[in-house]
Design a protein around this motif. Structure first.
Motif, PDB file in Angstrom:
ATOM      1  N   VAL A 175       0.843  -1.202   0.000  1.00 28.99           N
ATOM      2  CA  VAL A 175       0.000   0.000   0.000  1.00 28.99           C
ATOM      3  C   VAL A 175       0.879   1.254   0.000  1.00 28.99           C
ATOM      4  O   VAL A 175       0.668   2.183  -0.781  1.00 28.99           O
ATOM      5  CB  VAL A 175      -0.955   0.015   1.213  1.00 28.99           C
ATOM      6  CG1 VAL A 175      -1.707   1.339   1.280  1.00 28.99           C
ATOM      7  CG2 VAL A 175      -1.935  -1.139   1.145  1.00 28.99           C
ATOM      8  N   TYR A 176       1.891   1.255   0.836  1.00 24.70           N
ATOM      9  CA  TYR A 176       2.803   2.402   0.899  1.00 24.70           C
ATOM     10  C   TYR A 176       3.464   2.644  -0.469  1.00 24.70           C
ATOM     11  O   TYR A 176       3.547   3.767  -0.949  1.00 24.70           O
ATOM     12  CB  TYR A 176       3.885   2.168   1.958  1.00 24.70           C
ATOM     13  CG  TYR A 176       4.930   3.252   1.988  1.00 24.70           C
ATOM     14  CD1 TYR A 176       4.753   4.389   2.765  1.00 24.70           C
ATOM     15  CD2 TYR A 176       6.083   3.150   1.223  1.00 24.70           C
ATOM     16  CE1 TYR A 176       5.696   5.396   2.773  1.00 24.70           C
ATOM     17  CE2 TYR A 176       7.032   4.149   1.215  1.00 24.70           C
ATOM     18  CZ  TYR A 176       6.842   5.278   1.996  1.00 24.70           C
ATOM     19  OH  TYR A 176       7.778   6.281   1.994  1.00 24.70           O
ATOM     20  N   ILE A 178       2.474   1.859  -3.426  1.00 23.09           N
ATOM     21  CA  ILE A 178       1.567   2.390  -4.439  1.00 23.09           C
ATOM     22  C   ILE A 178       1.262   3.866  -4.163  1.00 23.09           C
ATOM     23  O   ILE A 178       1.321   4.703  -5.057  1.00 23.09           O
ATOM     24  CB  ILE A 178       0.257   1.575  -4.494  1.00 23.09           C
ATOM     25  CG1 ILE A 178       0.577   0.145  -4.947  1.00 23.09           C
ATOM     26  CG2 ILE A 178      -0.742   2.217  -5.453  1.00 23.09           C
ATOM     27  CD1 ILE A 178      -0.576  -0.809  -4.824  1.00 23.09           C
ATOM     28  N   LEU A 179       0.991   4.162  -2.892  1.00 21.91           N
ATOM     29  CA  LEU A 179       0.683   5.556  -2.532  1.00 21.91           C
ATOM     30  C   LEU A 179       1.821   6.488  -2.909  1.00 21.91           C
ATOM     31  O   LEU A 179       1.612   7.633  -3.272  1.00 21.91           O
ATOM     32  CB  LEU A 179       0.419   5.665  -1.026  1.00 21.91           C
ATOM     33  CG  LEU A 179      -0.913   5.124  -0.529  1.00 21.91           C
ATOM     34  CD1 LEU A 179      -0.945   5.144   0.993  1.00 21.91           C
ATOM     35  CD2 LEU A 179      -2.066   5.936  -1.089  1.00 21.91           C
ATOM     36  N   ILE A 185      -0.618   0.739  -9.331  1.00 22.09           N
ATOM     37  CA  ILE A 185      -1.653  -0.150  -8.803  1.00 22.09           C
ATOM     38  C   ILE A 185      -1.880  -1.336  -9.742  1.00 22.09           C
ATOM     39  O   ILE A 185      -2.257  -2.424  -9.326  1.00 22.09           O
ATOM     40  CB  ILE A 185      -2.975   0.626  -8.545  1.00 22.09           C
ATOM     41  CG1 ILE A 185      -3.916  -0.232  -7.684  1.00 22.09           C
ATOM     42  CG2 ILE A 185      -3.652   1.065  -9.833  1.00 22.09           C
ATOM     43  CD1 ILE A 185      -4.964   0.554  -6.963  1.00 22.09           C
TER      44      ILE A 185
END
Lengths: 189, 246
Positions: A175-176, A178-179, A185
């Motif tokens: 998640v990190y 991708i952010l 994604i």
């Protein structure tokens, strides 16, 4: 700053915590009443300062610490009176508040000095690269082969990434990544 | 912190620490206490007073964990307690959080982020369900069977048939830490997601995650410090029975 206390007496542990609460630098305090518990915790993460009763099993504790790359400042806590020429890293349950406070302050200072040498919370380019592969779901071995480094080095990078970001799980790291646009994604499907 | 005893009014106890409601729920005690004391409520609902007090005391104070005392309670009580907390997580707490994450979609500027969080949380739900299933379908029934065998002084047929080679150690080895992902999620929400357009819903989500994480810690404390050592003790006794059975 993280501090671990290894001391079997409940009352003494709480007393030390009370002393430590005077310092704004201290944000995490963990207490352990047995050598085993302390050893286990040390294998998972290392503190900046370790306050440990001399009755604890020092051999096991030292082995546990030697595994980690961050060496804590160790303060030895004695159940007896100290001789006059004792060093600043020796504490005694008989000492008064001012003396103990001064010794802890000294330990915090030393620990800060050590920190400044290698502590930036930003990920290094190398760590970002390792993170990218982790986020893509590759194993340590696969990453090692791709980047031409040893598995051991990959593990050490991963430890640093987790420490800096405070994210423990692979899916959390994904998640990190991708952010922060380290991977897209669509890469994870 | 006040020490809990049987003569305190139940309502006062809960007003003093709202988190105790979780224990009340897990013990299947309904609210509406009027002026009744802790002992009165416990007797009325068939809950052992000591069991209630020890659970509550250790829930409130993490340093207080009378392991030896807990080991003297019947294993069925502990299993019931754990089962009821599973039920609350699966039926209510986790779906609520899932719904909150779905609703975030209109609340954070970057749509990708909310999709990402949802994917992450659904992965977590799966992990969580597997964890619970193993306990409900294997560990608890197994524990009940060995307990019954010891009581009747002979191995039950189910135990012989289904669990002839099972040991609680098999479970301990595979038992993973289900709070870790929640910790990460909280951290990502606080540190790395672009700020939401309104804080209110967003903060509620973080609070709920925080509470669930704490609850789960308490839950796994009971599993690790009470249930598993208890089963170890039972298995030791069972060994004798097994020898005689041969």
């Amino acid at each position: 700053m993280k501090i671990f206390i290894g001391e079997s007496s409940y009352i003494i542990r709480k007393g030390i915590i009370q002393l430590l609460s005077q310092f704004k630098e201290v944000d995490i305090i963990k207490e352990f009443s047995t050598s085993d518990e302390l050893e286990k915790a040390l294998l998972e993460s290392s503190p900046n300062i370790l306050i440990i009763n001399t009755a604890f099993n020092h051999e096991d504790i030292e082995t546990a610490i030697s595994e980690s790359e961050h060496q804590p400042v160790i303060l030895h806590l004695f159940n007896t009176q100290l001789p006059h020429d004792s060093t600043k890293t020796h504490l005694s349950v008989f000492e008064n508040k001012a003396t103990l406070t001064e010794k802890i302050e000294n330990a915090i200072y030393i620990s800060n000095e050590n920190e400044n040498i290698n502590d930036s919370e930003e990920l290094s380019p190398r760590e970002k690269l390792v993170l990218k592969h982790v986020a893509l779901g590759q194993t340590n071995k696969e990453i090692a082969e791709k980047l031409f480094i040893s598995t051991h080095t990959v593990i050490s990078h991963r430890k640093n990434i987790t420490r800096k970001l405070n994210i423990k799980t692979v899916s959390g790291l994904t998640v990190y990544a991708i952010l922060n646009k380290i991977i897209g994604i669509d890469d994870i499907n | 912190m006040m020490v809990i005893h049987g003569d305190i009014k139940m309502a006062d106890l809960i007003m003093g620490d709202i988190n105790i409601l979780a224990i009340i729920q897990r013990l299947n005690i309904p609210l509406g206490f009027k002026e009744k004391t802790v002992s009165e409520v416990c007797i009325e609902h068939n809950v052992d007073i000591q069991f209630f007090i020890q659970l509550t005391q250790s829930y409130r104070d993490k340093d207080y964990f009378p392991k030896d005392h807990f080991l003297t309670f019947p294993v069925e009580w502990i299993i019931d307690y754990l089962r009821n907390s599973h039920k609350c997580y699966v039926e209510h707490r986790i779906p609520t959080i899932e719904k909150q994450i779905i609703e975030l979609e209109n609340n954070i500027q970057n749509q990708n982020s909310s999709e990402l969080l949802l994917r992450f949380f659904r992965e977590y739900i799966q992990e969580f369900n597997t964890h619970i299933e193993i306990e409900e379908k294997i560990v608890f029934p197994y524990t009940i069977e060995i307990n019954k065998s010891i009581k009747d002084n002979q191995l039950t047929t189910t135990l012989k048939k289904r669990y002839s080679n099972y040991h609680i150690e098999d479970y301990v080895e595979a038992h993973n830490n289900i709070e870790e992902k929640l910790y990460d999620l909280k951290n990502i929400l606080i540190k790395y997601i672009p700020p939401p357009t309104t804080n209110c819903k967003y903060n509620t989500l973080i609070f709920d995650l925080f509470r669930l994480e704490n609850d789960l810690k308490d839950h796994s404390d009971i599993e690790d410090k009470v249930l598993i050592p208890k089963v170890h003790l039972l298995e030791k006794k069972l060994k004798k029975l097994k020898m005689e059975d041969k």
